[in-house]
Design a protein around this motif. Structure first.
Motif, PDB file in Angstrom:
ATOM      1  N   PHE A 123       0.834  -1.200   0.000  1.00 58.22           N
ATOM      2  CA  PHE A 123       0.000   0.000   0.000  1.00 58.22           C
ATOM      3  C   PHE A 123       0.874   1.257   0.000  1.00 58.22           C
ATOM      4  CE2 PHE A 123      -2.146   3.339   2.466  1.00 58.22           C
ATOM      5  CZ  PHE A 123      -3.275   3.537   1.679  1.00 58.22           C
ATOM      6  N   CYS A 124       1.923   1.247   0.823  1.00 59.21           N
ATOM      7  CA  CYS A 124       2.823   2.400   0.896  1.00 59.21           C
ATOM      8  C   CYS A 124       3.620   2.574  -0.388  1.00 59.21           C
ATOM      9  CB  CYS A 124       3.772   2.247   2.083  1.00 59.21           C
ATOM     10  SG  CYS A 124       2.979   2.479   3.688  1.00 59.21           S
ATOM     11  N   TYR A 125       3.863   1.486  -1.099  1.00 57.23           N
ATOM     12  CA  TYR A 125       4.552   1.597  -2.385  1.00 57.23           C
ATOM     13  C   TYR A 125       3.778   2.536  -3.311  1.00 57.23           C
ATOM     14  CZ  TYR A 125       6.405   0.351  -6.969  1.00 57.23           C
ATOM     15  OH  TYR A 125       6.953   0.412  -8.231  1.00 57.23           O
ATOM     16  N   GLY A 126       2.480   2.321  -3.399  1.00 51.55           N
ATOM     17  CA  GLY A 126       1.673   3.209  -4.225  1.00 51.55           C
ATOM     18  C   GLY A 126       1.514   4.587  -3.618  1.00 51.55           C
ATOM     19  N   LEU A 127       1.259   4.633  -2.313  1.00 50.11           N
ATOM     20  CA  LEU A 127       0.992   5.901  -1.643  1.00 50.11           C
ATOM     21  C   LEU A 127       2.205   6.829  -1.654  1.00 50.11           C
ATOM     22  CD1 LEU A 127      -1.195   7.407   0.093  1.00 50.11           C
ATOM     23  CD2 LEU A 127       0.004   6.483   2.096  1.00 50.11           C
ATOM     24  N   LEU A 128       3.396   6.274  -1.443  1.00 51.40           N
ATOM     25  CA  LEU A 128       4.593   7.095  -1.284  1.00 51.40           C
ATOM     26  C   LEU A 128       5.374   7.309  -2.579  1.00 51.40           C
ATOM     27  CD1 LEU A 128       5.959   5.609   2.078  1.00 51.40           C
ATOM     28  CD2 LEU A 128       4.581   7.675   1.756  1.00 51.40           C
ATOM     29  N   LEU A 129       5.319   6.359  -3.497  1.00 47.97           N
ATOM     30  CA  LEU A 129       6.187   6.450  -4.671  1.00 47.97           C
ATOM     31  C   LEU A 129       5.499   6.967  -5.923  1.00 47.97           C
ATOM     32  CD1 LEU A 129       8.521   3.340  -4.359  1.00 47.97           C
ATOM     33  CD2 LEU A 129       8.728   5.628  -3.392  1.00 47.97           C
ATOM     34  N   LEU A 201      -4.436   1.013  -4.883  1.00 50.80           N
ATOM     35  CA  LEU A 201      -5.251   1.847  -3.995  1.00 50.80           C
ATOM     36  C   LEU A 201      -4.416   2.974  -3.391  1.00 50.80           C
ATOM     37  CD1 LEU A 201      -7.883   2.417  -2.479  1.00 50.80           C
ATOM     38  CD2 LEU A 201      -7.139   0.770  -0.733  1.00 50.80           C
ATOM     39  N   GLY A 202      -3.219   2.637  -2.917  1.00 45.65           N
ATOM     40  CA  GLY A 202      -2.347   3.666  -2.360  1.00 45.65           C
ATOM     41  C   GLY A 202      -2.008   4.729  -3.386  1.00 45.65           C
ATOM     42  N   ALA A 203      -1.705   4.294  -4.608  1.00 44.15           N
ATOM     43  CA  ALA A 203      -1.380   5.246  -5.670  1.00 44.15           C
ATOM     44  C   ALA A 203      -2.582   6.114  -6.013  1.00 44.15           C
ATOM     45  CB  ALA A 203      -0.896   4.497  -6.909  1.00 44.15           C
ATOM     46  N   LEU A 204      -3.761   5.505  -6.050  1.00 44.78           N
ATOM     47  CA  LEU A 204      -4.976   6.261  -6.374  1.00 44.78           C
ATOM     48  C   LEU A 204      -5.252   7.326  -5.315  1.00 44.78           C
ATOM     49  CD1 LEU A 204      -7.451   6.674  -8.172  1.00 44.78           C
ATOM     50  CD2 LEU A 204      -8.620   4.898  -6.839  1.00 44.78           C
ATOM     51  N   ILE A 205      -5.080   6.965  -4.048  1.00 43.60           N
ATOM     52  CA  ILE A 205      -5.290   7.941  -2.973  1.00 43.60           C
ATOM     53  C   ILE A 205      -4.313   9.104  -3.120  1.00 43.60           C
ATOM     54  CG2 ILE A 205      -5.071   8.302  -0.482  1.00 43.60           C
ATOM     55  CD1 ILE A 205      -6.146   5.458  -0.097  1.00 43.60           C
ATOM     56  N   ALA A 206      -3.041   8.779  -3.388  1.00 46.32           N
ATOM     57  CA  ALA A 206      -2.038   9.838  -3.552  1.00 46.32           C
ATOM     58  C   ALA A 206      -2.361  10.724  -4.752  1.00 46.32           C
ATOM     59  CB  ALA A 206      -0.650   9.217  -3.706  1.00 46.32           C
ATOM     60  N   ILE A 207      -2.782  10.108  -5.851  1.00 42.22           N
ATOM     61  CA  ILE A 207      -3.118  10.875  -7.053  1.00 42.22           C
ATOM     62  C   ILE A 207      -4.305  11.799  -6.783  1.00 42.22           C
ATOM     63  CG2 ILE A 207      -4.184  10.635  -9.332  1.00 42.22           C
ATOM     64  CD1 ILE A 207      -1.208  10.317  -9.437  1.00 42.22           C
ATOM     65  N   LEU A 208      -5.297  11.305  -6.050  1.00 48.24           N
ATOM     66  CA  LEU A 208      -6.458  12.142  -5.730  1.00 48.24           C
ATOM     67  C   LEU A 208      -6.058  13.313  -4.830  1.00 48.24           C
ATOM     68  CD1 LEU A 208      -9.211   9.420  -5.147  1.00 48.24           C
ATOM     69  CD2 LEU A 208      -8.958  10.953  -7.116  1.00 48.24           C
ATOM     70  N   ILE A 209      -5.138  13.062  -3.904  1.00 50.81           N
ATOM     71  CA  ILE A 209      -4.649  14.149  -3.049  1.00 50.81           C
ATOM     72  C   ILE A 209      -3.917  15.192  -3.889  1.00 50.81           C
ATOM     73  CG2 ILE A 209      -3.026  14.725  -1.200  1.00 50.81           C
ATOM     74  CD1 ILE A 209      -3.684  12.003   0.049  1.00 50.81           C
ATOM     75  N   ILE A 210      -3.057  14.719  -4.795  1.00 52.66           N
ATOM     76  CA  ILE A 210      -2.324  15.638  -5.673  1.00 52.66           C
ATOM     77  C   ILE A 210      -3.288  16.436  -6.539  1.00 52.66           C
ATOM     78  CG2 ILE A 210      -0.696  15.765  -7.601  1.00 52.66           C
ATOM     79  CD1 ILE A 210       0.620  13.216  -6.425  1.00 52.66           C
ATOM     80  N   ALA A 211      -4.290  15.751  -7.087  1.00 53.25           N
ATOM     81  CA  ALA A 211      -5.271  16.435  -7.929  1.00 53.25           C
ATOM     82  C   ALA A 211      -6.044  17.476  -7.126  1.00 53.25           C
ATOM     83  CB  ALA A 211      -6.231  15.417  -8.548  1.00 53.25           C
ATOM     84  N   GLY A 212      -6.381  17.140  -5.877  1.00 51.11           N
ATOM     85  CA  GLY A 212      -7.091  18.096  -5.038  1.00 51.11           C
ATOM     86  C   GLY A 212      -6.258  19.327  -4.737  1.00 51.11           C
ATOM     87  N   ILE A 213      -4.968  19.110  -4.465  1.00 54.72           N
ATOM     88  CA  ILE A 213      -4.078  20.250  -4.206  1.00 54.72           C
ATOM     89  C   ILE A 213      -3.942  21.111  -5.458  1.00 54.72           C
ATOM     90  CG2 ILE A 213      -1.698  20.892  -3.674  1.00 54.72           C
ATOM     91  CD1 ILE A 213      -1.567  18.402  -1.888  1.00 54.72           C
TER      92      ILE A 213
END
Length: 256
Positions: A123-129, A201-213
């Motif tokens: 999960f962190c692989y997607g979220l962090l990288l 899932l981790g990557a999708l969450i990170a991408i959504l956060i980036i898109a929101g910012i």
């Protein structure tokens, strides 16, 4: 005729003091966890990809350096990976640590029947990288809009799948306890699928956060997305030429 020699590429600016401190802290953590790991052979296998990543980053240091944010994220992931490599992923005693802090079992509270530290790392692989991957696409490939979000997500999922293939290959080659420790399925036949799903899932969450910012910082992100889906005039011309009856790109190249 005078010959000119190309100047060597200049070194990229050094990372910030904070990043250098974080890198030093990671090296201390890695060195400490390299001492007496649970299984030395598994530890060597787990660190092979880390060594490869460090070599790639070192070789590319003159041409490209990640931002401080990306470096923090990479170092955080590597520190978590070092922890898993020390204990082997299926034996990280996070539940014992949780019980010592709270007096309760995290696994029992959540109804878990296995050690889920490996799932956390996927999960962190997607979220962090996904952020460093996106940065590479933005700065080197120069993608924009939709592709700046889709391609990092796509690469995260595809590299996660490649890693699962590497795990399977290592288990086949080495076999025995070493292969099983590295594979780390813990009896779950859907382990690889769940690992890839969690990375996505981790990557999708990170991408959504980036898109929101980005949405808060940009006046009209929808326009940026729309423009990224349009082909430039030059590319449209090439596409039209490729589709002319009786003409192929190879034939045109041969006629030049």
């Amino acid at each position: 005729m005078a010959q000119t020699t190309a100047k060597p590429a200049a070194l990229q600016p050094l990372p910030s003091v904070g990043v250098r401190v974080a890198a030093a802290l990671y090296l201390v953590i890695w060195a400490r966890l390299a001492i007496s790991p649970a299984d030395r052979s598994t530890w060597v296998l787990e660190n092979a990809l880390v060594a490869g990543l460090v070599i790639v980053l070192w070789c590319c240091r003159r041409a490209f350096r990640f931002s401080n944010v990306s470096l923090y994220l990479i170092l955080t992931f590597l520190a978590l990976h070092a922890l898993g490599a020390h204990y082997t992923y299926s034996e990280v005693p996070y539940d014992a640590w949780w019980q010592s802090l709270t007096g309760h079992s995290l696994n029992e509270a959540l109804g878990w029947q296995r050690n889920h530290f490996d799932r956390l790392i996927h999960f962190c692989y997607g979220l962090l990288l996904v952020y460093p991957i996106r940065e590479f696409f933005l700065r080197v490939v120069e993608v924009r809009g939709f592709w700046g979000y889709f391609l990092p997500l796509d690469v995260t999922l595809s590299t996660s799948a490649v890693y699962e293939l590497i795990e399977w290959g290592a288990a086949e080659v080495f076999g025995g306890d070493l292969g099983m420790h590295y594979l780390g399925t813990q009896g779950d036949i859907w382990d690889a699928h769940k690992d890839m799903a969690l990375a996505a899932l981790g990557a999708l969450i990170a991408i959504l956060i980036i898109a929101g910012i980005n949405r808060r910082l940009r006046h009209d992100p929808a326009w940026d997305w729309a423009q990224s889906m349009k082909a430039s005039a030059h590319r449209r011309s090439l596409a039209c030429n490729d589709l002319r009856p009786g003409t192929t790109p190879i034939a045109r190249l041969d006629n030049k």
